[in-house]
Design a protein around this motif. Structure first.
Motif, PDB file in Angstrom:
ATOM      1  N   PRO A   1       0.798  -1.234   0.000  1.00  5.37           N
ATOM      2  CA  PRO A   1       0.000   0.000   0.000  1.00  5.37           C
ATOM      3  C   PRO A   1       0.832   1.287   0.000  1.00  5.37           C
ATOM      4  O   PRO A   1       0.442   2.280  -0.635  1.00  5.37           O
ATOM      5  CB  PRO A   1      -0.829  -0.108   1.282  1.00  5.37           C
ATOM      6  N   THR A   2       1.979   1.277   0.672  1.00  8.85           N
ATOM      7  CA  THR A   2       2.811   2.496   0.706  1.00  8.85           C
ATOM      8  C   THR A   2       3.351   2.796  -0.695  1.00  8.85           C
ATOM      9  O   THR A   2       3.271   3.936  -1.177  1.00  8.85           O
ATOM     10  CB  THR A   2       4.005   2.302   1.677  1.00  8.85           C
ATOM     11  N   LEU A   3       3.895   1.752  -1.340  1.00  9.84           N
ATOM     12  CA  LEU A   3       4.419   1.952  -2.692  1.00  9.84           C
ATOM     13  C   LEU A   3       3.301   2.312  -3.673  1.00  9.84           C
ATOM     14  O   LEU A   3       3.505   3.070  -4.619  1.00  9.84           O
ATOM     15  CB  LEU A   3       5.137   0.688  -3.179  1.00  9.84           C
ATOM     16  N   LEU A   4       2.134   1.768  -3.404  1.00 12.24           N
ATOM     17  CA  LEU A   4       0.989   2.055  -4.276  1.00 12.24           C
ATOM     18  C   LEU A   4       0.646   3.546  -4.235  1.00 12.24           C
ATOM     19  O   LEU A   4       0.384   4.166  -5.273  1.00 12.24           O
ATOM     20  CB  LEU A   4      -0.211   1.222  -3.806  1.00 12.24           C
ATOM     21  N   ASN A   5       0.672   4.107  -3.038  1.00 15.62           N
ATOM     22  CA  ASN A   5       0.425   5.557  -2.910  1.00 15.62           C
ATOM     23  C   ASN A   5       1.500   6.353  -3.636  1.00 15.62           C
ATOM     24  O   ASN A   5       1.208   7.342  -4.305  1.00 15.62           O
ATOM     25  CB  ASN A   5       0.427   5.978  -1.436  1.00 15.62           C
ATOM     26  N   THR A   6       2.750   5.911  -3.476  1.00 13.40           N
ATOM     27  CA  THR A   6       3.856   6.593  -4.157  1.00 13.40           C
ATOM     28  C   THR A   6       3.639   6.544  -5.664  1.00 13.40           C
ATOM     29  O   THR A   6       3.778   7.550  -6.369  1.00 13.40           O
ATOM     30  CB  THR A   6       5.200   5.900  -3.820  1.00 13.40           C
ATOM     31  N   LEU A   7       3.279   5.368  -6.167  1.00 15.26           N
ATOM     32  CA  LEU A   7       3.072   5.201  -7.608  1.00 15.26           C
ATOM     33  C   LEU A   7       1.919   6.081  -8.102  1.00 15.26           C
ATOM     34  O   LEU A   7       2.018   6.740  -9.148  1.00 15.26           O
ATOM     35  CB  LEU A   7       2.776   3.725  -7.916  1.00 15.26           C
ATOM     36  N   HIS A   8       0.847   6.097  -7.338  1.00  9.26           N
ATOM     37  CA  HIS A   8      -0.334   6.900  -7.689  1.00  9.26           C
ATOM     38  C   HIS A   8       0.061   8.376  -7.833  1.00  9.26           C
ATOM     39  O   HIS A   8      -0.217   9.018  -8.856  1.00  9.26           O
ATOM     40  CB  HIS A   8      -1.358   6.702  -6.564  1.00  9.26           C
ATOM     41  N   ASP A   9       0.742   8.893  -6.809  1.00 12.93           N
ATOM     42  CA  ASP A   9       1.121  10.314  -6.829  1.00 12.93           C
ATOM     43  C   ASP A   9       2.141  10.591  -7.933  1.00 12.93           C
ATOM     44  O   ASP A   9       2.098  11.633  -8.587  1.00 12.93           O
ATOM     45  CB  ASP A   9       1.702  10.734  -5.469  1.00 12.93           C
ATOM     46  N   PHE A  10       3.042   9.627  -8.128  1.00 10.65           N
ATOM     47  CA  PHE A  10       4.073   9.785  -9.162  1.00 10.65           C
ATOM     48  C   PHE A  10       3.436   9.894 -10.550  1.00 10.65           C
ATOM     49  O   PHE A  10       3.768  10.792 -11.337  1.00 10.65           O
ATOM     50  CB  PHE A  10       5.029   8.582  -9.114  1.00 10.65           C
ATOM     51  N   LEU A  11       2.513   9.002 -10.849  1.00  9.88           N
ATOM     52  CA  LEU A  11       1.892   9.021 -12.187  1.00  9.88           C
ATOM     53  C   LEU A  11       1.119  10.317 -12.396  1.00  9.88           C
ATOM     54  O   LEU A  11       1.165  10.925 -13.466  1.00  9.88           O
ATOM     55  CB  LEU A  11       0.975   7.804 -12.365  1.00  9.88           C
ATOM     56  N   LYS A  12       0.415  10.772 -11.344  1.00 10.33           N
ATOM     57  CA  LYS A  12      -0.319  12.040 -11.455  1.00 10.33           C
ATOM     58  C   LYS A  12       0.645  13.194 -11.714  1.00 10.33           C
ATOM     59  O   LYS A  12       0.376  14.076 -12.537  1.00 10.33           O
ATOM     60  CB  LYS A  12      -1.102  12.315 -10.153  1.00 10.33           C
ATOM     61  N   GLU A  13       1.755  13.173 -11.010  1.00  8.95           N
ATOM     62  CA  GLU A  13       2.731  14.257 -11.137  1.00  8.95           C
ATOM     63  C   GLU A  13       3.363  14.259 -12.529  1.00  8.95           C
ATOM     64  O   GLU A  13       3.505  15.302 -13.162  1.00  8.95           O
ATOM     65  CB  GLU A  13       3.801  14.094 -10.056  1.00  8.95           C
ATOM     66  N   ILE A  14       3.744  13.072 -13.004  1.00  8.10           N
ATOM     67  CA  ILE A  14       4.362  12.978 -14.336  1.00  8.10           C
ATOM     68  C   ILE A  14       3.355  13.410 -15.402  1.00  8.10           C
ATOM     69  O   ILE A  14       3.697  14.112 -16.349  1.00  8.10           O
ATOM     70  CB  ILE A  14       4.858  11.536 -14.615  1.00  8.10           C
ATOM     71  N   TYR A  15       2.115  13.010 -15.227  1.00  8.18           N
ATOM     72  CA  TYR A  15       1.107  13.423 -16.202  1.00  8.18           C
ATOM     73  C   TYR A  15       0.952  14.952 -16.200  1.00  8.18           C
ATOM     74  O   TYR A  15       0.932  15.590 -17.263  1.00  8.18           O
ATOM     75  CB  TYR A  15      -0.254  12.749 -15.932  1.00  8.18           C
ATOM     76  N   ALA A  16       0.859  15.543 -15.017  1.00  7.63           N
ATOM     77  CA  ALA A  16       0.689  17.005 -14.929  1.00  7.63           C
ATOM     78  C   ALA A  16       1.882  17.725 -15.569  1.00  7.63           C
ATOM     79  O   ALA A  16       1.723  18.760 -16.230  1.00  7.63           O
ATOM     80  CB  ALA A  16       0.536  17.415 -13.462  1.00  7.63           C
TER      81      ALA A  16
END
Ligand code: ATP
Length: 250
Positions: A183-198
């Protein structure tokens, strides 16, 4: 304006099995898209067709209006279409930093980066700075100089995504990025993908079974069922659709 990706009338059979049975969908604008559906719905086969690993029996795939079905994966990668696989692919003996730098060889940074790999060229320094920035964004900066094989399975999956991004694709297909990740890495991945997309407006098309993850991440969801596209729409609309609930979410 033409669609970014247009999948029309795709059919693909394996022996007697119709893995894709006349599937259509269009990615009209930049965004994070989810591709969901029950086991065997045809999602991975669809990815294989989009990225040139499989040739469809019928139908077409267009990327910025150009036909790409049947075009070899390495050529599509040069055109900016990249993907990850269900099974993770990293170079375990190489450091995390080198994994990311190797992946950068193709576009923009240039193959001469590899030839000049040990030299302190400006390109090498720029690529390394970018690689370290990406590793930091995904919380792997402390492992930059450790072999990738020393990472946990989930961390290796994140490293693979970062590596793919270093070739600056225009569209990146991710095959079940959340699978096997804590779950911790999942949150990191979620935020990372949003950030890269933005930051880049790169298009993500993500096959995923983790509904919480994909529904909170994607702006639009394509639902496959029995080789066809059952629905395409916003996460709320998809989750409320009775046919989708019957076929998958229920
Ligand atoms: P999952 O969510 O389980 O990964 P999926 O939606 O990705 O499933 P596919 O892997 O595309 O589904 O499979 C669609 C159908 O095609 C399945 O019935 C599968 O068994 C079949 N299939 C896929 N690839 C092959 C192949 N190389 N040879 C034979 N059958 C195949």
């Amino acid at each position: 304006m033409s669609a970014i990706l247009e999948v029309s009338g795709i059919v693909k059979t394996f022996g007697g099995i119709r893995a894709i049975d006349g599937a259509n969908f269009t990615l009209d604008h930049a965004g994070i898209y989810g591709l969901i559906g029950p086991n065997g719905a045809g999602k991975t086969t669809m990815f294989d067709i989009i990225c040139g690993r499989q040739i469809p029996d019928a139908g077409s795939v267009r990327f910025h209006a150009e036909r790409i079905d049947g075009v070899a994966p390495y050529r599509l990668a040069r055109e900016g279409l990249a993907r990850t696989f269900q099974e993770c692919r990293v170079l375990p003996e190489e450091t995390c930093l080198d994994n990311v730098l190797f992946a950068a060889q193709d576009k923009h940074i240039g193959t001469e980066l590899l030839q000049a790999f040990t030299r302190n060229t400006r390109r090498r320094r720029e690529a390394e700075a970018e690689a370290r920035r990406m590793l930091k964004l995904i919380n792997l900066e402390q492992y930059a100089d450790s072999p990738a094989g020393a990472l946990s399975y989930g961390q290796r999956r994140l490293l693979e995504i970062v590596s793919c991004l270093m070739s600056k694709p225009r569209i990146l297909l991710l095959d079940e990025p959340a699978s096997g990740i804590n779950p911790t890495l999942l949150n990191t991945l979620h935020d990372f993908l949003k950030e890269i997309y933005a930051e880049t407006k790169i298009i993500f098309l993500i096959v995923e079974h983790n509904m919480e993850f994909i529904m909170s991440l994607a702006q639009e969801i394509v639902v496959m069922h029995q080789g066809q596209v059952l629905m395409q729409g916003a996460p709320d609309a998809v989750q409320a659709n009775e046919r989708v609930i019957d076929a998958y979410l229920g």
